[in-house]
Write a protein that holds these residues in place. Structure first.
Motif, PDB file in Angstrom:
ATOM      1  N   GLN A   1      36.858  71.166   8.298  1.00 40.32           N
ATOM      2  CA  GLN A   1      36.853  72.551   9.158  1.00 40.32           C
ATOM      3  C   GLN A   1      36.792  72.090  10.748  1.00 40.32           C
ATOM      4  N   PRO A   2      37.795  73.018  11.031  1.00 39.56           N
ATOM      5  CA  PRO A   2      38.251  72.396  12.570  1.00 39.56           C
ATOM      6  C   PRO A   2      36.460  72.714  13.156  1.00 39.56           C
ATOM      7  N   LYS A   3      36.143  72.079  14.540  1.00 37.81           N
ATOM      8  CA  LYS A   3      35.044  71.416  15.037  1.00 37.81           C
ATOM      9  C   LYS A   3      34.995  71.974  16.936  1.00 37.81           C
ATOM     10  N   VAL A   4      34.814  72.195  17.647  1.00 37.43           N
ATOM     11  CA  VAL A   4      34.742  71.651  18.829  1.00 37.43           C
ATOM     12  C   VAL A   4      33.429  70.759  19.636  1.00 37.43           C
ATOM     13  N   CYS A   5      34.349  69.974  20.195  1.00 42.11           N
ATOM     14  CA  CYS A   5      33.904  68.297  19.368  1.00 42.11           C
ATOM     15  C   CYS A   5      34.347  67.433  21.085  1.00 42.11           C
ATOM     16  N   GLY A   6      34.200  68.338  22.486  1.00 43.19           N
ATOM     17  CA  GLY A   6      34.402  67.875  22.911  1.00 43.19           C
ATOM     18  C   GLY A   6      33.514  66.899  24.098  1.00 43.19           C
ATOM     19  N   HIS A   7      32.221  66.939  23.335  1.00 42.46           N
ATOM     20  CA  HIS A   7      30.484  66.285  24.942  1.00 42.46           C
ATOM     21  C   HIS A   7      31.073  64.909  23.739  1.00 42.46           C
ATOM     22  N   GLN A   8      30.677  63.778  24.748  1.00 43.51           N
ATOM     23  CA  GLN A   8      30.587  62.899  24.220  1.00 43.51           C
ATOM     24  C   GLN A   8      28.800  62.375  24.024  1.00 43.51           C
ATOM     25  N   GLY A   9      28.621  63.364  23.970  1.00 43.86           N
ATOM     26  CA  GLY A   9      26.590  62.875  23.076  1.00 43.86           C
ATOM     27  C   GLY A   9      26.854  63.700  21.554  1.00 43.86           C
ATOM     28  N   ASN A  10      24.857  64.131  21.549  1.00 39.41           N
ATOM     29  CA  ASN A  10      24.612  65.338  20.430  1.00 39.41           C
ATOM     30  C   ASN A  10      24.945  66.362  21.252  1.00 39.41           C
ATOM     31  N   VAL A  11      25.271  67.550  20.774  1.00 40.98           N
ATOM     32  CA  VAL A  11      24.915  68.136  21.172  1.00 40.98           C
ATOM     33  C   VAL A  11      23.081  69.000  21.003  1.00 40.98           C
ATOM     34  N   LEU A  12      22.743  69.767  21.942  1.00 43.13           N
ATOM     35  CA  LEU A  12      21.584  70.331  21.663  1.00 43.13           C
ATOM     36  C   LEU A  12      20.846  70.630  21.928  1.00 43.13           C
ATOM     37  N   ASP A  13      21.694  72.003  22.165  1.00 45.05           N
ATOM     38  CA  ASP A  13      21.871  73.801  21.771  1.00 45.05           C
ATOM     39  C   ASP A  13      23.383  73.914  22.138  1.00 45.05           C
ATOM     40  N   ILE A  14      22.822  75.275  21.229  1.00 45.72           N
ATOM     41  CA  ILE A  14      24.192  76.898  21.494  1.00 45.72           C
ATOM     42  C   ILE A  14      24.382  78.035  22.045  1.00 45.72           C
ATOM     43  N   LYS A  15      24.653  79.067  22.753  1.00 49.56           N
ATOM     44  CA  LYS A  15      23.813  80.132  22.834  1.00 49.56           C
ATOM     45  C   LYS A  15      25.437  81.108  23.007  1.00 49.56           C
ATOM     46  N   TRP A  16      25.787  82.089  22.217  1.00 44.88           N
ATOM     47  CA  TRP A  16      27.249  82.960  22.704  1.00 44.88           C
ATOM     48  C   TRP A  16      26.229  83.922  23.609  1.00 44.88           C
TER      49      TRP A  16
ATOM     50  N   SER B   1      28.001  64.665  13.940  1.00 50.09           N
ATOM     51  CA  SER B   1      29.282  63.553  13.371  1.00 50.09           C
ATOM     52  C   SER B   1      28.842  62.099  14.507  1.00 50.09           C
ATOM     53  N   ALA B   2      30.452  61.486  13.362  1.00 48.74           N
ATOM     54  CA  ALA B   2      29.286  60.492  14.126  1.00 48.74           C
ATOM     55  C   ALA B   2      30.690  60.151  16.540  1.00 48.74           C
ATOM     56  N   GLY B   3      30.055  59.749  17.508  1.00 48.96           N
ATOM     57  CA  GLY B   3      31.071  59.604  18.398  1.00 48.96           C
ATOM     58  C   GLY B   3      30.911  60.738  19.130  1.00 48.96           C
ATOM     59  N   GLY B   4      30.045  61.111  19.960  1.00 46.82           N
ATOM     60  CA  GLY B   4      30.341  62.594  20.562  1.00 46.82           C
ATOM     61  C   GLY B   4      28.811  63.277  19.670  1.00 46.82           C
ATOM     62  N   GLY B   5      28.963  64.939  20.256  1.00 44.38           N
ATOM     63  CA  GLY B   5      28.322  66.100  19.577  1.00 44.38           C
ATOM     64  C   GLY B   5      29.337  66.945  19.193  1.00 44.38           C
ATOM     65  N   SER B   6      29.070  67.484  17.896  1.00 45.78           N
ATOM     66  CA  SER B   6      30.046  69.088  17.772  1.00 45.78           C
ATOM     67  C   SER B   6      29.346  70.163  17.279  1.00 45.78           C
ATOM     68  N   PHE B   7      29.960  70.997  16.988  1.00 44.87           N
ATOM     69  CA  PHE B   7      29.909  71.938  15.988  1.00 44.87           C
ATOM     70  C   PHE B   7      30.961  72.890  15.640  1.00 44.87           C
ATOM     71  N   ILE B   8      30.775  73.706  14.281  1.00 42.84           N
ATOM     72  CA  ILE B   8      31.593  74.449  13.894  1.00 42.84           C
ATOM     73  C   ILE B   8      31.481  76.042  13.946  1.00 42.84           C
ATOM     74  N   VAL B   9      32.262  76.389  14.458  1.00 40.73           N
ATOM     75  CA  VAL B   9      32.722  78.385  14.773  1.00 40.73           C
ATOM     76  C   VAL B   9      33.450  78.995  13.403  1.00 40.73           C
ATOM     77  N   VAL B  10      32.398  79.786  12.529  1.00 42.06           N
ATOM     78  CA  VAL B  10      33.486  79.905  11.825  1.00 42.06           C
ATOM     79  C   VAL B  10      33.048  81.672  11.908  1.00 42.06           C
ATOM     80  N   PRO B  11      34.259  82.744  11.387  1.00 36.12           N
ATOM     81  CA  PRO B  11      33.916  83.750  11.706  1.00 36.12           C
ATOM     82  C   PRO B  11      33.088  84.186  10.190  1.00 36.12           C
ATOM     83  N   ILE B  12      32.735  85.215  11.309  1.00 35.98           N
ATOM     84  CA  ILE B  12      31.210  85.896  10.294  1.00 35.98           C
ATOM     85  C   ILE B  12      31.318  86.124   9.123  1.00 35.98           C
ATOM     86  N   SER B  13      32.929  86.804   8.024  1.00 39.53           N
ATOM     87  CA  SER B  13      32.785  86.989   7.522  1.00 39.53           C
ATOM     88  C   SER B  13      33.423  85.968   6.553  1.00 39.53           C
TER      89      SER B  13
END
Length: 505
Positions: A89-104, A68-80
């Motif tokens: 596709q909507p994204k989670v995009c609140g970070h101002q820098g690249n997202v480096l790790d995600i954990k549930w 993503s351009a400008g900040g970091g983002s990740f997508i979340v989709v239902p497993i099915s």
């Protein structure tokens, strides 16, 4: 006859020296790639070269870090919701820098944590039906690191405890019940490469760029064991369940990829070292404590090797490998309660294929003829209920009560005095989780851990850090100027009011 007896004895001796994997129930495990229509397609997977998986999976959702351009983002989709994803596709995009790790979160399947180059850790609550629009507001924003944050790990048995490792060489322990860091582990002298917990979360193992392997008591920050790895340069470390062993992946002095097995109570020398190959990609280890199987997947490789770990020699027994021509950038792993037990599936990867924008599920299957539940390959496994609250764990309790949750509709609960909450996978019953995640409401002023304000000025090391700090300070100056102006106006109003009152007298 005597000769016949000797012959028989020789045959018995030879039989006892057969390789141990021949008697293993996992010697025929094979990898099965999902059909193309059951893959996730059209995902702009991040091109970031940071050595993480950029993917997190649970029984409800798949999350993938995206380009993503400008900040970091990740997508979340239902497993099915497999198939080709919408380009919008909507994204989670609140970070101002690249997202480096995600954990549930292992206990709240709608809660995901992320960390970023913007120095923050954020906790997000995903709606039950998935994202309908871009999400920019996190339920919690956690600031305490002075450099980018490269790793996060949830505590395995405790609700509301999150660990984060930053490029400031510190590990912060966050109590999410109060939204603050409550402990700081400050024993590393370089970037922390990986973190792994033992089964009850009472010990933390870390690998570090300073070439040291450490076993740490996380609440006190005390280093219990430390190894200076000269011949085996450690990259990743993983606890091997309750075996009191650690396994590391790394590089030998001849630049071959290696694995090493260690006694967690004595890191003076590895128990065994084994060369894997001469390739250069980082080796990611995945350990399944239920089957004692170790999976090794190289970054940029197409194959996944698997081994069986035993308490007796040869300790690490090679089984076979899954092969594929497509190189993997990272791999997500489905928790045990999300597996298809009817198909004898014992592990499931979600493989990131960057060039194709594709996520491929790969099921590891034990071939069985019977249709009945295979209890020998599905022992009691880590459950979806925490054994402890954050406060209990921080007070020094390690295990709490162990509850065996039988996954049947008329289950009874047997309470024993040790270990984490376990569950049976029989009949695929999903016990509804009654827990509710609540974020604390608080005003952020300063973050003090061990008497140190973690947000005090620290000189930036890179141009990007300098720019981020500059813009943050500009915003702060603007806010302070506005506050000053409004207070000046208020002072003038009060002075006028006073002069009017004095004039009347």
């Amino acid at each position: 006859s005597e000769n016949g007896g000797n012959k028989l004895r020789n045959q018995t001796v030879n039989m006892s020296w057969r390789p141990t994997y021949r008697s293993s129930k996992f010697r025929n495990v094979y990898g099965k790639v999902a059909n193309r229509e059951h893959c996730f397609d059209g995902i702009p997977i991040t091109k970031n070269v940071h050595d993480n998986h950029f993917c997190a999976v649970n029984s409800k959702f798949l999350a993938v870090v995206t380009e993503s351009a400008g900040g970091g983002s990740f997508i979340v989709v239902p497993i099915s919701q497999y198939g080709r994803l919408d380009s919008h596709q909507p994204k989670v995009c609140g970070h101002q820098g690249n997202v480096l790790d995600i954990k549930w979160n292992p206990f709240f399947e709608n809660i995901i944590a992320s960390c970023s180059e913007d120095t923050s850790v954020r906790v997000w609550e995903i709606p039950e039906c998935g994202l309908r629009r871009n999400m920019t507001e996190a339920v919690m924003e956690l600031y305490g690191h002075s450099r980018r944050v490269g790793l996060i790990e949830w505590h395995p048995t405790t609700s509301g405890i999150l660990f984060s490792a930053g490029y400031d060489y510190k590990i912060l322990i966050w109590n999410l019940e109060v939204g603050e860091p409550v402990k700081m582990i400050d024993c590393h002298t370089d970037v922390i490469l990986s973190m792994s917990f033992n089964t009850d979360g009472s010990l933390l193992a870390t690998s570090c760029k300073d070439k040291k392997l450490r076993v740490i008591e996380p609440r006190s920050g005390r280093v219990l064991q430390q190894a200076s790895c000269k011949n085996h340069r450690v990259n990743r470390v993983v606890f091997l369940g309750n075996m009191k062993r650690l396994l590391t992946t790394g590089v030998s002095r001849w630049n071959t990829r290696q694995i090493a097995l260690w006694d967690q109570e004595d890191l003076a020398m590895p128990i065994v070292e084994e060369d894997i190959d001469g390739l250069s990609g980082l080796l990611f280890p995945f350990y399944d404590a239920d089957t004692h199987m170790l999976y090794l997947a190289g970054k940029g490789d197409g194959n996944i090797r698997y081994f069986e770990i035993t308490t007796e020699k040869p300790y690490v027994q090679y089984l076979t490998e899954f092969r594929s021509p497509a190189p993997q950038k990272g791999l997500g792993v489905m928790p045990k309660h999300g597996l298809d037990v009817a198909a004898c599936e014992v592990f499931r990867f979600y493989k990131l294929v960057t060039l194709k924008g594709l996520i491929e599920p790969i099921s590891m299957i034990v071939p069985r003829r019977s249709d009945t539940y295979q209890e020998d390959i599905y022992p009691m496994t880590a459950g979806i209920e925490p054994a402890l609250s954050a406060g209990e764990w921080l007070s020094g309790i390690n295990r709490g009560k162990q509850k065996y949750l039988l996954k049947s509709l008329h289950s009874t609960m047997i309470v024993l005095p040790t270990d984490p909450v376990l569950m049976s996978l029989k009949e695929g019953y999903h016990k509804p989780n009654q827990l509710v995640f609540k974020a604390p409401v608080k005003e952020k002023k300063s973050v003090v851990v061990n008497g140190i304000d973690l947000l005090e000025n620290v000189p930036p090391r890179t141009e990007n850090e300098l720019l981020r700090m500059f813009f943050r300070q500009q915003d702060e100056l603007r806010r302070l100027k506005d506050e000053l102006t409004s207070k000046d106006v208020r002072i003038r109003q009060l002075e006028l009011d006073i002069s009017v009152i004095l004039g009347q007298h």
